[in-house]
Enzyme design. Structure first.
Site, PDB file in Angstrom:
ATOM      1  N   GLU A 312      -9.093  37.768  34.132  1.00 15.25           N
ATOM      2  CA  GLU A 312      -8.709  36.360  34.187  1.00 15.25           C
ATOM      3  C   GLU A 312      -7.697  36.099  35.299  1.00 15.25           C
ATOM      4  OE1 GLU A 312      -7.877  34.487  30.516  1.00 15.25           O
ATOM      5  OE2 GLU A 312      -9.493  35.494  29.438  1.00 15.25           O
ATOM      6  N   GLU A 325      -4.693  38.716  33.295  1.00 16.08           N
ATOM      7  CA  GLU A 325      -4.896  39.770  32.308  1.00 16.08           C
ATOM      8  C   GLU A 325      -6.353  40.202  32.313  1.00 16.08           C
ATOM      9  OE1 GLU A 325      -3.981  38.053  28.525  1.00 16.08           O
ATOM     10  OE2 GLU A 325      -5.601  36.594  28.611  1.00 16.08           O
ATOM     11  N   ASN A 327      -9.259  41.031  29.399  1.00 17.68           N
ATOM     12  CA  ASN A 327      -9.649  41.050  27.991  1.00 17.68           C
ATOM     13  C   ASN A 327     -10.729  42.107  27.848  1.00 17.68           C
ATOM     14  OD1 ASN A 327      -8.025  38.955  26.805  1.00 17.68           O
ATOM     15  ND2 ASN A 327      -9.226  37.506  28.007  1.00 17.68           N
ATOM     16  N   GLU A 333     -16.790  32.842  25.289  1.00 15.84           N
ATOM     17  CA  GLU A 333     -17.610  32.087  26.245  1.00 15.84           C
ATOM     18  C   GLU A 333     -18.591  32.965  27.019  1.00 15.84           C
ATOM     19  OE1 GLU A 333     -13.526  32.929  28.068  1.00 15.84           O
ATOM     20  OE2 GLU A 333     -14.364  32.322  26.140  1.00 15.84           O
ATOM     21  N   ARG A 378     -17.016  24.112  22.470  1.00 16.12           N
ATOM     22  CA  ARG A 378     -16.625  24.663  21.186  1.00 16.12           C
ATOM     23  C   ARG A 378     -16.424  23.507  20.210  1.00 16.12           C
ATOM     24  NH1 ARG A 378     -12.422  29.639  22.424  1.00 16.12           N
ATOM     25  NH2 ARG A 378     -13.289  30.268  24.436  1.00 16.12           N
ATOM     26  N   ASP A 573     -27.919 -23.578 -13.646  1.00 17.43           N
ATOM     27  CA  ASP A 573     -26.886 -23.617 -12.614  1.00 17.43           C
ATOM     28  C   ASP A 573     -25.481 -23.757 -13.196  1.00 17.43           C
ATOM     29  OD1 ASP A 573     -25.958 -23.422 -10.070  1.00 17.43           O
ATOM     30  OD2 ASP A 573     -26.463 -25.453  -9.469  1.00 17.43           O
ATOM     31  N   ASP A 679     -34.441 -23.947   1.831  1.00 18.69           N
ATOM     32  CA  ASP A 679     -34.168 -22.788   2.670  1.00 18.69           C
ATOM     33  C   ASP A 679     -32.699 -22.831   3.034  1.00 18.69           C
ATOM     34  OD1 ASP A 679     -35.228 -20.494   4.475  1.00 18.69           O
ATOM     35  OD2 ASP A 679     -33.989 -21.724   5.809  1.00 18.69           O
ATOM     36  N   LYS A 742     -29.530 -31.296  -1.564  1.00 16.61           N
ATOM     37  CA  LYS A 742     -28.907 -30.170  -2.292  1.00 16.61           C
ATOM     38  C   LYS A 742     -27.522 -29.928  -1.718  1.00 16.61           C
ATOM     39  CE  LYS A 742     -29.622 -25.272  -3.417  1.00 16.61           C
ATOM     40  NZ  LYS A 742     -29.108 -25.381  -4.761  1.00 16.61           N
ATOM     41  N   HIS A 772     -28.291 -33.356  -5.870  1.00 16.66           N
ATOM     42  CA  HIS A 772     -27.637 -32.237  -6.572  1.00 16.66           C
ATOM     43  C   HIS A 772     -26.283 -31.993  -5.929  1.00 16.66           C
ATOM     44  CE1 HIS A 772     -27.128 -28.147  -8.253  1.00 16.66           C
ATOM     45  NE2 HIS A 772     -26.671 -27.827  -7.045  1.00 16.66           N
ATOM     46  N   HIS A 774     -21.984 -30.142  -6.720  1.00 23.28           N
ATOM     47  CA  HIS A 774     -21.039 -29.384  -7.553  1.00 23.28           C
ATOM     48  C   HIS A 774     -19.727 -30.152  -7.574  1.00 23.28           C
ATOM     49  CE1 HIS A 774     -23.224 -25.454  -8.068  1.00 23.28           C
ATOM     50  NE2 HIS A 774     -23.943 -26.017  -7.095  1.00 23.28           N
ATOM     51  N   THR A 909     -27.305 -19.650  -0.980  1.00 26.68           N
ATOM     52  CA  THR A 909     -27.927 -18.324  -1.074  1.00 26.68           C
ATOM     53  C   THR A 909     -29.254 -18.303  -0.322  1.00 26.68           C
ATOM     54  OG1 THR A 909     -26.958 -18.107  -3.272  1.00 26.68           O
ATOM     55  CG2 THR A 909     -28.683 -16.546  -2.686  1.00 26.68           C
TER      56      THR A 909
END
Length: 1097
Positions: A312, A325, A327, A333, A378, A573, A679, A742, A772, A774, A909
């Site tokens: 190395e 060094e 090895n 590797e 790795r 409902d 719809d 609606k 209709h 609410h 919905t």
């Protein structure tokens, strides 16, 4: 001739081998006699992927294999890949087991092992291990013990290099024995310096010190790491070279003095001095520098080196190289060298150990050629976002990337594998080969993108960033590459949708629902009293007109009727809005005869469709068809009305046309009369299909215009009066019998209602108009009376005790207000009172589901947020269930913002669900509208939102919102098929394994049993909101506790040292104060966030 005579070929081949050996011996080893000794059985004194790599090479050469394993590695793959496997180091710590030389030698001798391969790490560079093998008569697959000693001692290796004239980095001549020696070196050469383990590599025991104050702590940490990893804590010190390239040269020697090189590898991409990505050959490397590197690799060791090794070097920015060094082992590797030279290094190691020469193996320097490029990544179980802290746990999912040009070397990478904190974090090595660096990089990027690893964090997102970095692709990286490119840490989040879903389902299966009912109300014990019902058949009603004159005659009769007609929503409902649709058929049947006798002049009773279907089957375990049949028998005189969501029928997505047609046909046969077709986006094609299906079934078609906005507000022009009139034109042209408005959110104010109905009545004088609404804001009665005054024929009401708030306006109020006027309903108030009393008591039976448990009134803010009545109730309930009751205002605000993000939708919905899903997504992730728009290309949106933007439910008025829609990733074909299989037994950690089948593959997740864990003892966790509680930043083992109870500490002072995967981490104090209590001792094993100690300020 040899091909024709096999027997002679074998004899001649053996003769030739002997002749070559004889020549080799005379040429290289005059003083010794060598003999070819074939190896029959090899032990690998290692674990993991390197053990398997060697086993595979042995198998290819016909050599039997032996594995050794620690007690902690009983389930590891390497012991299963060998022909034989034996336990070593019983009772020893995990790493110590693989460092226990006597056990390894004992197993080798008892099982007739010829040779031992050390792999890398552990004992691979220990001369005493190599000598122990030789002493036991077992061959060591590597250099001789003397060479291992010389190369393993970094100082002696430097001396050898220096004597050969190879440049080295300034450093100590021998391993240092004290901190004082390190101080003396730094005084001579200055900072920065680097500590290195004298008897091992791989980044263990390696620490850079940049200033004097860091010296002592880093010396201790380096010594401790080296001791743990290699069994010897000796260190030497070098001057640290800034921003070098790390280039290493692969060498191979034999027993006859032959040493060759197999060119270089660039290992500059490192973190914590450990290699992350390796490339062969090195890019942008000057040919003359390559020649110097390879020459300096061979020169010092040509007379003494045997087997595989790596020399190395560091190369500074001026192109000057320094020896670091040797090895004396196989490197992690080595794979990239094999790919570019087509040389199997492990085969060569084994053959050299048997006594063959390099020339005999065809390994001559002039024959070694570089072919293309190779990259190794790795893949580790480390979290780059947290400083590469090791992660541990169970691999719940593992799917690798493969294909042409990809090689995988792994061991523990399989579904169900447990990643422990005891060993290296390497999961799998991925090697890609190509004709050049860009080609190899492209293959690597593709392979990494195919990986799916769940259960532990990995560095894959980080590696993908490296591979796309221009500096990397240009081949100009150095060892500071990671530190200087912080954009590498801008990690793309992993979606992990399937596993998150399995965890959620598993948690529900083990611990029950996570959103229990937020109230403790219990059903009323009082049974409702049914009002008296006259004997005999009920009076004639509007249904008799329908049966006699058909839909067209029925519509004319309605239009000709004097007074206001009412539709009663109590049967559907009203209880959908107030009681979560939970009313049973049982309670509807009890009151049905009274309605038939007392309210025969009702226009209709709404009792079916909408949410009735899924609630009946999912929660009530009832058949919705049977409900329709039974109510029809009890109320033969009043028309039934249902809600049909156009092409969605009674579901939440578009169905095939023939399914909708058949549904309407069967509904009509079982008693349905009037089909209110709408719809959610007023998308005409969907409505026309539903209208056609209802008409073909023989039903009355009531086309409903879904209302939103405010037609009386000139500033709101998207849904203007003209818009509604044009839509009504199309519906009347299509042949609707009745036209409906609606108003699902209760947005019709008296003025806007009067304006809209008047315009419709003027344009369609002969078409009945039905309204209709609410009563969320409390103005429902006033709005309906205004609509009736303007020309509406029918309005929707609910009986008084089931009216108001998010339900419909009060039946009693409308009846009383119109009494004695031209709008007189002809309904008896006394009968309404009786009807209401029944429902008031019945409602008590559903107290746990009653919206009044959390919602005490309606709210006029509906004019701002436009939340439909039923959804308003559900969102309020969900907010309380999730502990967000005090944040419901934020939920409503988010709903408004989500609606704007989606382009201001008509909300009913399923479109209202889409807006609600996005709103909750925003609240849960603390996102503003601006943040959602900005990050739309990276967020993982709810499926309903994605499908809406894909056009699954139709095209909204005004088109899809841009640029939001273009930014959202509209994935197609992503369907998960999940089947729950089984629950496992309770384990020691208080978990149960839950098994699923996901898209045909077995999957399992570990889920904590919250009930069982209450009876078990576990280490306490640090609470993040308690300032003085210090938790473990990663799973690991406590190496040292550096403070005592009662001791005063300063901010930044070391508290303890943790070790995981052979890496040590110092936990520093985040504040100044006094140590109140310590919860750990040395050798304690901790999980992430386990409480270490408490500090009081």
């Amino acid at each position: 001739m040899l091909l024709q005579v096999g027997g002679k070929r074998s004899a001649l081949g053996l003769l030739a081998i002997r002749r070559v050996w004889s020549m080799s011996r005379s040429a290289h080893t005059a003083s010794q006699t060598l003999e070819y000794k074939p190896i029959k059985k090899v032990m690998v004194a290692n674990r993991g992927e390197i053990a398997i790599r060697v086993f595979r090479a042995c198998t290819e050469l016909g050599i039997r294999t032996v594995a050794v394993y620690s007690e902690q590695d009983t389930g590891q793959m390497h012991r299963q890949k060998a022909d034989e496997a034996y336990l070593i180091g019983k009772g020893l710590p995990p790493v110590a087991a693989y460092l226990h030389i006597p056990d390894i030698i004992k197993v080798a001798k008892e099982n007739d092992v010829d040779a031992i391969h050390p792999g890398y790490g552990f004992l691979s560079e220990r001369a005493d291990f190599a000598q122990a093998c030789v002493d036991a008569g077992v061959r060591f697959i590597g250099p001789t013990p003397d060479v291992v000693r010389k190369m393993g001692d970094k100082v002696e290796a430097r001396a050898i290099a220096t004597s050969a004239g190879v440049p080295v980095v300034p450093g100590t001549d021998a391993p240092i024995s004290s901190l004082q020696e390190a101080q003396e070196f730094s005084n001579s050469y200055g900072f920065p310096i680097i500590f290195k383990a004298a008897y091992g590599g791989g980044g263990r025991g390696m620490r850079v010190v940049r200033e004097y104050e860091e010296l002592e702590e880093n010396y201790q940490r380096a010594y401790s790491e080296a001791l743990a990893a290699f069994g010897n804590g000796a260190l030497f010190v070098e001057k640290f070279i800034e921003k070098p390239r790390h280039i290493e040269v692969q060498i191979m020697g034999d027993k006859y003095g032959n040493v060759i090189h197999l060119y270089e590898r660039d290992c500059s991409i490192q973190r914590r001095h450990q290699k992350v990505v390796e490339i062969a050959p090195a890019t942008q490397l000057d040919p003359h520098l390559r020649d110097r590197l390879t020459a300096d690799s061979n020169l010092p060791f040509s007379k003494l080196y045997e087997n595989a090794g790596t020399v190395e070097f560091l190369v500074d920015k001026h192109g000057k190289h320094y020896f670091i060094e040797v090895n004396s082992r196989l490197q992690v590797e080595h794979t990239v060298t094999e790919e570019i030279t087509d040389v199997d290094l492990v085969h060569a190691q084994l053959r050299v150990c048997e006594g063959r020469s390099l020339p005999e193996l065809g390994l001559k320097q002039d024959k070694i050629r570089i072919n293309g490029y190779a990259i190794q990544c790795r893949v580790t179980t480390e979290d780059p976002a947290r400083g590469f802290q090791p992660d541990t746990g169970r691999l719940e999912v593992f799917r690798s990337g493969e294909g042409m040009g990809i090689r995988l070397d792994s061991a523990s990478a399989f579904q169900g594998a447990v990643i422990s904190p005891h060993y290296d974090s390497l999961l799998v090595k991925v090697i890609a080969s190509g004709k050049d660096l860009p080609a190899a990089s492209a293959k690597m990027s593709r392979a990494l993108a195919e990986f799916r690893v769940r259960g532990v964090k990995t560095n894959i997102p980080f590696l993908q960033n490296v591979l796309s970095n221009n500096q990397f692709l240009n081949g100009t990286v150095d060892t500071q590459f990671i530190d200087e490119n912080q954009d590498l840490f801008n990690l793309k989040p992993v979606q992990n949708r399937a596993q998150k879903l399995l965890h959620y389902l598993g948690h529900v299966m083990v611990n029950g629902p996570t959103t229990p009912i937020p109230v403790k109300a219990k059903p009323s014990p009082i049974d409702p009293v049914i009002p008296p019902v006259p004997l005999g058949e009920p009076p004639v009603g509007f249904r008799d007109v329908l049966l006699r004159e058909g839909p067209d005659g029925f519509a004319k009769a309605v239009r000709a009727h004097q007074g206001l007609l009412l539709m009663d929503t109590t049967f559907r409902d009203a209880h959908q809005s107030l009681l979560a649709t939970r009313v049973r058929t049982h309670d509807l049947k009890w009151i049905a005869p009274f309605v038939a006798h007392s309210f025969s002049n009702l226009f209709s009773v709404e009792n079916w469709g909408g949410a009735t279907f899924d609630v009946a089957m999912r929660f009530l375990c009832e058949c919705p068809w049977k409900r329709l049949q039974e109510l029809r028998a009890l109320m033969p005189n009043v028309p039934f009305q249902m809600l049909l969501r156009g092409a969605n029928a009674v579901g939440y997505t578009n169905y095939p046309d023939n399914a909708v047609f058949k549904f309407c046909e069967v509904a009509k046969e079982n008693g349905m009369d009037i089909f209110r077709v709408f719809d959610s986006l007023n998308y005409l094609p969907n409505m026309l299909m539903g209208m056609e299906a209802a008409g073909a079934a023989g039903g009355v078609v009531e086309a409903a215009i879904s209302y939103t906005g405010d037609v009386s507000d000139p500033t709101r022009q998207k849904y203007s009066l003209d818009y509604y009139l044009k839509l009504a034109d199309e519906l009347v042209k299509a042949g609707t019998h009745i036209l409906c408005i609606k108003d699902m959110a209760g947005l019709l104010k008296p003025d806007s209602g009067h304006l809209l109905v008047s315009a419709l009545r003027d344009r369609f004088p002969d078409v009945p108009i039905h309204v209709h609404t609410h009563d969320t804001a409390g103005a429902g009665v006033a709005a309906m009376l205004a609509c009736a005054e303007a020309g509406a024929d029918i309005v929707d009401v609910a009986v008084d005790s089931m009216a108001g708030m998010t339900s419909q306006p009060s039946m009693g109020a409308i009846v009383a207000c119109t009494k004695g006027t031209k709008l007189n309903t002809g309904i008896s108030l006394e009968k309404v009172f009786d009807y209401s009393e029944y429902w008031e008591v019945t409602r008590g039976l559903y107290a746990p589901f009653d919206c009044t448990a959390t919602m005490k009134s309606g709210n006029a803010d509906v004019y701002e947020n436009e939340i439909p009545g039923g959804q308003y109730t559900n969102l309020h309930f969900q907010a309380h269930s999730m502990g967000l009751g005090n944040k419901f205002k934020e939920v409503k605000k988010a709903y408004t913002e989500a609606n704007k993000l989606l382009g201001d939708l008509i909300k009913v919905t399923p479109s209202s669900k889409i807006v609600g899903d996005l709103a909750q997504f925003m609240v849960q992730n603390s996102l503003t509208r601006a943040e959602v728009e900005e990050r739309a290309d990276e967020l993982s949106f709810p499926l309903s939102v994605v499908e809406f933007l894909q056009g699954h439910i139709g095209i909204p008025h005004g088109g899809f919102p841009e640029p939001f829609r273009s930014k959202v990733e509209l994935e197609r074909g992503k369907t998960l098929h999940i089947k729950a299989l089984a629950l496992g037994d309770l384990n020691k950690a208080g978990q149960r394994e839950v098994f699923f089948e996901l898209n045909g593959q077995l999957r399992s997740v570990l889920v904590k049993d919250t009930v069982a864990m209450k009876e078990m003892h576990f280490h306490p966790k640090a609470l993040k909101d308690v300032r003085g509680q210090i938790g473990a930043p990663m799973p690991g083992k406590v190496v040292e506790v550096k403070v005592k109870q009662g001791q005063k500490v300063e901010k930044g002072q070391p508290l303890c040292v943790l070790s995981a995967m052979k890496m040590e981490m110092v936990v520093n104090s985040p504040l100044s104060g006094t140590v109140a209590k310590i919860y750990v001792t040395a050798d304690s094993t901790l999980e992430g966030d386990d409480l270490i100690l408490e500090i009081t300020e």
